[in-house]
Design a protein around this motif. Structure first.
Motif, PDB file in Angstrom:
ATOM      1  N   VAL A 134      36.512  38.796  34.129  1.00 26.04           N
ATOM      2  CA  VAL A 134      37.308  37.858  34.926  1.00 26.04           C
ATOM      3  C   VAL A 134      38.525  38.568  35.496  1.00 26.04           C
ATOM      4  O   VAL A 134      39.093  39.461  34.871  1.00 26.04           O
ATOM      5  N   ARG A 135      38.869  38.153  36.694  1.00 26.42           N
ATOM      6  CA  ARG A 135      40.067  38.653  37.364  1.00 26.42           C
ATOM      7  C   ARG A 135      41.102  37.543  37.402  1.00 26.42           C
ATOM      8  O   ARG A 135      40.824  36.443  37.883  1.00 26.42           O
TER       9      ARG A 135
ATOM     10  N   ASP B 179      44.524  37.274  45.899  1.00 26.88           N
ATOM     11  CA  ASP B 179      43.858  36.599  44.791  1.00 26.88           C
ATOM     12  C   ASP B 179      43.859  35.089  45.001  1.00 26.88           C
ATOM     13  O   ASP B 179      42.827  34.420  44.839  1.00 26.88           O
ATOM     14  N   TYR B 180      45.023  34.553  45.334  1.00 27.75           N
ATOM     15  CA  TYR B 180      45.138  33.107  45.504  1.00 27.75           C
ATOM     16  C   TYR B 180      44.202  32.612  46.601  1.00 27.75           C
ATOM     17  O   TYR B 180      43.501  31.603  46.435  1.00 27.75           O
ATOM     18  N   ARG B 181      44.176  33.323  47.721  1.00 23.30           N
ATOM     19  CA  ARG B 181      43.349  32.900  48.851  1.00 23.30           C
ATOM     20  C   ARG B 181      41.866  32.946  48.501  1.00 23.30           C
ATOM     21  O   ARG B 181      41.123  31.997  48.784  1.00 23.30           O
ATOM     22  N   ASN B 182      41.418  34.059  47.914  1.00 27.82           N
ATOM     23  CA  ASN B 182      39.998  34.161  47.576  1.00 27.82           C
ATOM     24  C   ASN B 182      39.593  33.138  46.530  1.00 27.82           C
ATOM     25  O   ASN B 182      38.495  32.582  46.576  1.00 27.82           O
ATOM     26  N   TYR B 183      40.496  32.874  45.567  1.00 26.80           N
ATOM     27  CA  TYR B 183      40.199  31.868  44.550  1.00 26.80           C
ATOM     28  C   TYR B 183      40.100  30.478  45.182  1.00 26.80           C
ATOM     29  O   TYR B 183      39.135  29.739  44.941  1.00 26.80           O
TER      30      TYR B 183
ATOM     31  N   ASN C 183      35.765  43.884  46.393  1.00 26.29           N
ATOM     32  CA  ASN C 183      37.059  44.572  46.374  1.00 26.29           C
ATOM     33  C   ASN C 183      38.174  43.620  45.959  1.00 26.29           C
ATOM     34  O   ASN C 183      38.865  43.834  44.957  1.00 26.29           O
ATOM     35  N   LYS C 184      38.349  42.510  46.686  1.00 26.43           N
ATOM     36  CA  LYS C 184      39.464  41.598  46.441  1.00 26.43           C
ATOM     37  C   LYS C 184      39.169  40.515  45.406  1.00 26.43           C
ATOM     38  O   LYS C 184      40.091  39.842  44.939  1.00 26.43           O
ATOM     39  N   SER C 185      37.884  40.341  45.056  1.00 24.55           N
ATOM     40  CA  SER C 185      37.539  39.352  44.025  1.00 24.55           C
ATOM     41  C   SER C 185      36.931  40.005  42.790  1.00 24.55           C
ATOM     42  O   SER C 185      36.624  39.320  41.817  1.00 24.55           O
TER      43      SER C 185
END
Length: 264
Positions: free
Chosen positions: A113-114, A121-125, A136-138
């Motif tokens: 888990v990331r 992070d906030y946007r992808n989540y 890469n970002k997730s």
């Protein structure tokens, strides 16, 4: 192997930050974590003494590499859930480790888990962009990420890559049918690098991007970097000087007039 939580902290001469992280972990989360290990890269400061002060385990690693230190942390951990921090990062959310454990308990195919610490992070989540869509970002980031040791035993970290060992592992475990998810808890990352350390990181990032993402290296990027640095430096110097002078005149004007409307 039990689903206990082991904390592994990578450290080199960061005694002040390390002490804050250890205080935070032992003061706020002692009921939810089972052990703390400091993976130390031959520090010469008070790191070992501070580790002992907080009852954590001090393990020295030689011939440091990012992937090698992650493997070393996994080897030393007793629990099946291993949470990696850098000494200059720390958990913030009160339920930080509870949420991580709940994630692993609910999904036996979960490799890691990331947790959240940047707008990316906030946007992808929020947008539900998972590691399959954006490894890469997730994918994992080795500070503020957790992985399952039993998966690592099948798929160790790559100690040959100069950096991005977390993203490399993300890609490989996804190919094996495992999953990487976000854990909706927040940590802080307060890195302060010297110019030499920034160069070292930038050089390794270039090599890592080439090895893992197959990004071509172009000479134009290096030349553009030099030109951009010079132009931005000149521009920032001009703007900073302009507003510093403007503020000076504001203070002088204020001192002379001392308007009554600012008094209560």
């Amino acid at each position: 192997m039990e689903d206990k939580i082991s904390i592994a902290i990578r450290n080199k001469n960061e005694a002040k930050d390390l002490e804050f992280l250890l205080f935070n972990l032992t003061d706020r989360y002692s009921d939810t974590i089972d052990e703390i290990i400091v993976i130390d890269n031959e520090s010469t400061d008070e790191s070992e003494k501070i580790t002992e002060k907080y009852g954590a385990r001090f393990e020295t690693i030689k011939n440091f590499s990012y992937g090698g230190s992650a493997n070393f942390a996994a080897e030393k951990a007793k629990g099946d859930i291993v949470v990696i921090f850098s000494a200059h990062s720390y958990p913030v959310s009160p339920e930080f480790f509870d949420v991580i454990k709940e994630k692993f308990d609910a999904n036996k195919r979960l490799a890691g888990v990331r947790c959240l610490h940047t707008p990316n992070d906030y946007r992808n989540y929020i947008l539900s962009i998972d590691a399959e869509k954006d490894p890469n970002k997730s994918g994992l980031i080795f500070t503020g990420s957790a992985f399952r040791k039993s998966v690592w035993q099948q798929i160790p970290f790559n100690d040959k890559v100069p950096t991005f060992e977390d993203k490399d592992w993300t890609k490989r475990v996804l190919k094996k049918g495992y999953q990487i998810e976000f854990a909706p808890v927040v940590f802080a990352y307060e890195v302060r690098r010297t110019k030499a350390q920034s160069y070292f990181r930038r050089k390794n990032d270039l090599l890592g991007n080439y090895q893992i993402w197959h990004k071509e290296v172009k000479m134009r990027q290096a030349f553009n970097s030099i030109v951009g640095t010079f132009l931005n430096g000149s521009k920032n110097l001009f703007i900073d000087t302009f507003y510093a002078i403007k503020f000076l005149f504001f203070v002088l004007k204020f001192k002379i007039k001392k308007p009554e409307k600012f008094k209560y």
